[in-house]
Design a protein around this motif. Sequence first.
Motif, PDB file in Angstrom:
ATOM      1  N   LEU A 655       1.065  -0.952   0.058  1.00 51.94           N
ATOM      2  CA  LEU A 655      -0.085  -0.057   0.190  1.00 51.94           C
ATOM      3  C   LEU A 655       0.848   1.196  -0.046  1.00 51.94           C
ATOM      4  CD1 LEU A 655      -2.857   1.229   0.218  1.00 51.94           C
ATOM      5  CD2 LEU A 655      -2.749   1.130   2.415  1.00 51.94           C
ATOM      6  N   TYR A 656       0.728   2.199  -1.209  1.00 57.67           N
ATOM      7  CA  TYR A 656       1.756   2.968  -1.100  1.00 57.67           C
ATOM      8  C   TYR A 656       1.267   4.218  -0.746  1.00 57.67           C
ATOM      9  CZ  TYR A 656       5.042   0.414  -4.002  1.00 57.67           C
ATOM     10  OH  TYR A 656       6.090  -0.449  -4.182  1.00 57.67           O
ATOM     11  N   ARG A 657       1.991   5.206  -0.098  1.00 58.28           N
ATOM     12  CA  ARG A 657       1.665   6.393   0.485  1.00 58.28           C
ATOM     13  C   ARG A 657       2.732   7.453   0.311  1.00 58.28           C
ATOM     14  NH1 ARG A 657       0.242   3.069   5.079  1.00 58.28           N
ATOM     15  NH2 ARG A 657      -2.023   2.909   5.393  1.00 58.28           N
ATOM     16  N   PRO A 658       2.258   8.776   0.101  1.00 60.18           N
ATOM     17  CA  PRO A 658       3.461   9.595   0.132  1.00 60.18           C
ATOM     18  C   PRO A 658       4.028   9.902   1.427  1.00 60.18           C
ATOM     19  CG  PRO A 658       1.473  10.422  -0.948  1.00 60.18           C
ATOM     20  CD  PRO A 658       0.883   9.191  -0.294  1.00 60.18           C
ATOM     21  N   SER A 659       5.298  10.196   1.304  1.00 54.28           N
ATOM     22  CA  SER A 659       5.788  10.378   2.820  1.00 54.28           C
ATOM     23  C   SER A 659       5.765  11.533   3.340  1.00 54.28           C
ATOM     24  CB  SER A 659       7.575   9.884   2.716  1.00 54.28           C
ATOM     25  OG  SER A 659       7.904  10.747   1.790  1.00 54.28           O
ATOM     26  N   ILE A 660       4.498  11.721   4.112  1.00 55.89           N
ATOM     27  CA  ILE A 660       3.936  12.776   4.392  1.00 55.89           C
ATOM     28  C   ILE A 660       3.498  12.668   5.857  1.00 55.89           C
ATOM     29  CG2 ILE A 660       2.387  14.909   4.323  1.00 55.89           C
ATOM     30  CD1 ILE A 660       2.489  14.270   1.423  1.00 55.89           C
ATOM     31  N   ALA A 661       3.931  13.382   6.919  1.00 53.53           N
ATOM     32  CA  ALA A 661       3.322  13.794   8.156  1.00 53.53           C
ATOM     33  C   ALA A 661       2.241  14.913   8.049  1.00 53.53           C
ATOM     34  CB  ALA A 661       4.302  13.482   9.152  1.00 53.53           C
ATOM     35  N   ARG A 662       1.216  14.771   8.756  1.00 54.63           N
ATOM     36  CA  ARG A 662       0.400  15.821   8.772  1.00 54.63           C
ATOM     37  C   ARG A 662       0.233  16.141  10.287  1.00 54.63           C
ATOM     38  NH1 ARG A 662      -5.290  15.317   5.687  1.00 54.63           N
ATOM     39  NH2 ARG A 662      -4.429  17.310   4.873  1.00 54.63           N
ATOM     40  N   VAL A 663       0.593  17.534  10.405  1.00 54.86           N
ATOM     41  CA  VAL A 663       0.723  17.951  11.966  1.00 54.86           C
ATOM     42  C   VAL A 663      -0.228  18.882  12.127  1.00 54.86           C
ATOM     43  CG1 VAL A 663       2.411  18.901  13.473  1.00 54.86           C
ATOM     44  CG2 VAL A 663       3.122  17.690  11.664  1.00 54.86           C
ATOM     45  N   ARG A 664      -0.830  18.968  13.283  1.00 52.38           N
ATOM     46  CA  ARG A 664      -2.079  19.914  13.533  1.00 52.38           C
ATOM     47  C   ARG A 664      -1.887  20.153  15.234  1.00 52.38           C
ATOM     48  NH1 ARG A 664      -7.866  17.685  12.425  1.00 52.38           N
ATOM     49  NH2 ARG A 664      -8.442  19.640  12.793  1.00 52.38           N
ATOM     50  N   GLY A 665      -2.485  21.252  15.310  1.00 51.54           N
ATOM     51  CA  GLY A 665      -2.508  21.632  16.880  1.00 51.54           C
ATOM     52  C   GLY A 665      -4.002  21.139  17.460  1.00 51.54           C
ATOM     53  N   VAL A 666      -4.073  20.519  18.410  1.00 50.52           N
ATOM     54  CA  VAL A 666      -5.425  20.366  19.097  1.00 50.52           C
ATOM     55  C   VAL A 666      -5.586  20.803  20.484  1.00 50.52           C
ATOM     56  CG1 VAL A 666      -6.621  18.404  20.287  1.00 50.52           C
ATOM     57  CG2 VAL A 666      -5.273  17.954  17.997  1.00 50.52           C
ATOM     58  N   ASP A 667      -6.853  21.454  20.703  1.00 49.32           N
ATOM     59  CA  ASP A 667      -6.928  22.118  21.903  1.00 49.32           C
ATOM     60  C   ASP A 667      -7.177  21.306  22.839  1.00 49.32           C
ATOM     61  OD1 ASP A 667      -7.466  24.049  23.813  1.00 49.32           O
ATOM     62  OD2 ASP A 667      -9.357  24.703  23.108  1.00 49.32           O
ATOM     63  N   VAL A 668      -6.402  20.546  23.760  1.00 46.19           N
ATOM     64  CA  VAL A 668      -6.483  19.825  24.604  1.00 46.19           C
ATOM     65  C   VAL A 668      -5.634  19.853  25.789  1.00 46.19           C
ATOM     66  CG1 VAL A 668      -4.782  18.300  23.416  1.00 46.19           C
ATOM     67  CG2 VAL A 668      -6.602  17.082  25.053  1.00 46.19           C
ATOM     68  N   GLN A 669      -6.225  19.777  26.946  1.00 44.71           N
ATOM     69  CA  GLN A 669      -5.400  19.846  28.269  1.00 44.71           C
ATOM     70  C   GLN A 669      -5.075  18.252  28.665  1.00 44.71           C
ATOM     71  OE1 GLN A 669      -4.679  22.678  29.711  1.00 44.71           O
ATOM     72  NE2 GLN A 669      -5.708  23.859  28.258  1.00 44.71           N
TER      73      GLN A 669
END
Length: 882
Positions: A655-669
């Motif tokens: 299963l091929y995928r681009p070598s990408i990490a998706r980074v996001r902020g999460v408003d979590v304590q």
Amino acid sequence: MRFITLPAIIIASALATLSSQPIAQDAGAVGAWQKIQKLKTTASVLHGTAHPDDEHGGVLAKLSRGDGALVILLTLTRGESGDNAIGPQLFDALGLMRTDELLTADKYYGVDEQYFSTMIDYGFSKRLDETTEKWGLDNAFRDVVRVIRMTRPWIVISRFQGNARDGHGNHSAAGVLSQQASEAAGDASRFPEQIAGGLRPWSPMKVYIGGVRAEENWTVRVDTGEYNPVLGDSYANIASLGLSFQRSQNGGRYIPSTGPSYSYYTRTASRVTAPDKENSVFDGIDTSYAGLFKVLGRTAPGVDSTLAGIDAAVARAMSTFKFTDPASAVPALAEGLRLTREVAEKPGTDPDVLDVLRIKDWQFQDAISAALGLEVSAFADLDPKRPAETGGGGGGRGMVATMAAPTPGQTFGVTVRVTNRGTRPIRLRNDPELREAHGYTVKPVSRQSTLDLQPSITSSFTVAIADDAPISTKPYFSRAAFTENRYTLSDPSSFGRPFSPPPLVAIAKYTVEGVEIEMTEVVKRREPNLPYGFVIRDVRTVPRIALTVSPMTAVVPLSSTTRTVDLDVTVMHNASAPTNGQVSLTLPAGWTSTPPQHVFAFQRAGERTTYRFKVAAKTVDLQIRDVVAVATADGKQYKEGYELIEPRDLEARYLYRPSIARVRGVDVQVVPNLKVGYVMGIGDQVPLGLQQLGAAVTLLTERDLATGDLSPYDAIVTGTRAYAVREDLKTYNKRLLDYVKAGGNMIVLYNTFELVPNEFAPFHGELLASAEEVSEEDSPITILAPTEQALNWPNKITLADFEGWVEQRGSKFFTTWDKSYTPMISTFDKGQPPQSGGWLTAKYGKGRWTYFAYALHRQLPYGVPGAFRITANLLAMGKTPN
């Protein structure tokens, strides 16, 4: 000869995935007899279903192995959104696995051709209108019409009816499409682009629906419990054995049965005259060769006696066949093949008749080779100077050189061996050949001086793969995001096929009784799987360098004082020659990584190294930003990797995928410095999500559960379906309850009925095999216990936290529960009563026990913010709010 033989090669190649490495029922004299059975009828049947494992396997086995019909299976989806009983693969990875599981089952069913549409399983669905919304039913309609026009089945048998009884929106869609597409396929004005592309209209002679009960108005019943003495079992049991290979769905269960086993069908359309109660789906259809032109509504151009001669030849083959001497049937089979080609080569023969004769041509050839005991094997060897030494067996008997998957730019050797295991002298017409795909160059190296198979001859070749040759392990179907409900095809010519054709096929030709026969075999490689021996794989290319990034989705708590993300980049080296290079990250503006790059130096194929980058994010907010891993070697950049999927007994898939990490902020304590013990079940990525919340996660082993000190853990979590696969969890479950009683925090994630609440939970409850699930990911939520800590600290959980969920809400909710449990929320699919048994929590002793059946294993890997906020609260239930 050329006109009829070339399509036979194409048919054989298209079915290679099914016919390669035959099962016991298709080997030796029994296999030869089965192939002759396929010649006694001209009929064909298409069975339409929605997912792998929907099929009526026993019926398929009866129609194919008993009645000899050409059997086609059309499965609308590859089962991408089902659950996985044997591993962590979900979505597209699971779809690849289930495709191969179905192909293995098909061998037992006797399926001749397997097709898929471009539709994707988006999860369990209780409504047909949801399927219509997700797929756009016209897209699926177009695909089914196309498959019917391609395969031109005489009979269509729908597994489903197209109504609420089918129990799944995808099932209902399959029932509707099988019937409506059978009618539309004969109308040239429907999807005219298919006609312009070379397909012809086609109307099946009969259409049936399944799922009919014995007491209802059925047309025909099929007894799959009928015993076949040649095969040594009933059709139902042979099919059940095949179904057991669909392990991701059934865990490998095989349950044989005895006595009659009926499946009932109702005829919904017919172009022939047949009784209201039929003895067979073939009633009213002349399935003889002599009736071929008439049954297709065509005029026979003076070939009546020739066609009758084919019927007679097949009858003689069956009467003269001996299990101790299968070759005794060859003269009759050769005569049948000669007459088949005589009709096919007659000028003006109708194309619909030719379609049938082409298939029969291939089947005659296959039966003759099997009766003679002839076999072709083709094995690759990494070293072109040392051709593979084959032992004459397609299953890899004898000394067979091992080889890793090749890469573009590589040269290797292939040895083709043709073996005569029978008693009749056979001579090849010419040396064996290799048919290569675009980007491959084949050169003969050595051959034997004689073409006599006494008992075998061997030819060696070198194969050079061009630097720009396509990566043949890459599926021809893909989607850019898992939220898409239809595949895009990189190779439209492969439409409907399980996978694209193999790039290398060996061909051997010989003459017997004056007719030319051709045999084909996909070129294989042998790969060590010690200590369990070796596995045989198709020769398909992989990239020289492959990169994967973990995690694919990374979240950064906005409450964190350090805005950093640890990314692991695994570099896989597949080339046989050394490779030097470097790997780095392409970052959003203002972001930096430590170190800026890593240098690698690989010496051989199969090496891999994981490099860690600490990414400092200058700006983190709710927006998703991409970080791309890039490897540079020999002036070429690599930005793609794959997940290798290789369950036991199946072909390896990528299963091929681009070598990408998706980074996001999460408003979590989050509560800092939490220690979590995790009991892994069938496999999931939840621990990685817990680590992104700052928790220190320990995977608990059997020894930990048996004798380890559990008190240091702030929470112990049991993973997806852990009670189904971890006997040690059941054995030592009391220690976990004691941990809770002493003040611990135990969270039991989604489990199936193997979790028996009355045995393994602190208080009574019911978790049935038929337990409810809520499949609609946007189902409405009602908060039932607004004052409970888990809904208030460290994060205030609101309805907004249930927005943006993927694929489903949850599955396997408690049906009933003791009053000691507090239900936290309720939800429901459209038309379903509210379900409150998916999140239950109870005070037990000094601690807290929680059942949480909502699909964290699907949400956390995709960075769903609300799932992280809820998870942070679950982990904190053993703590006192500030």
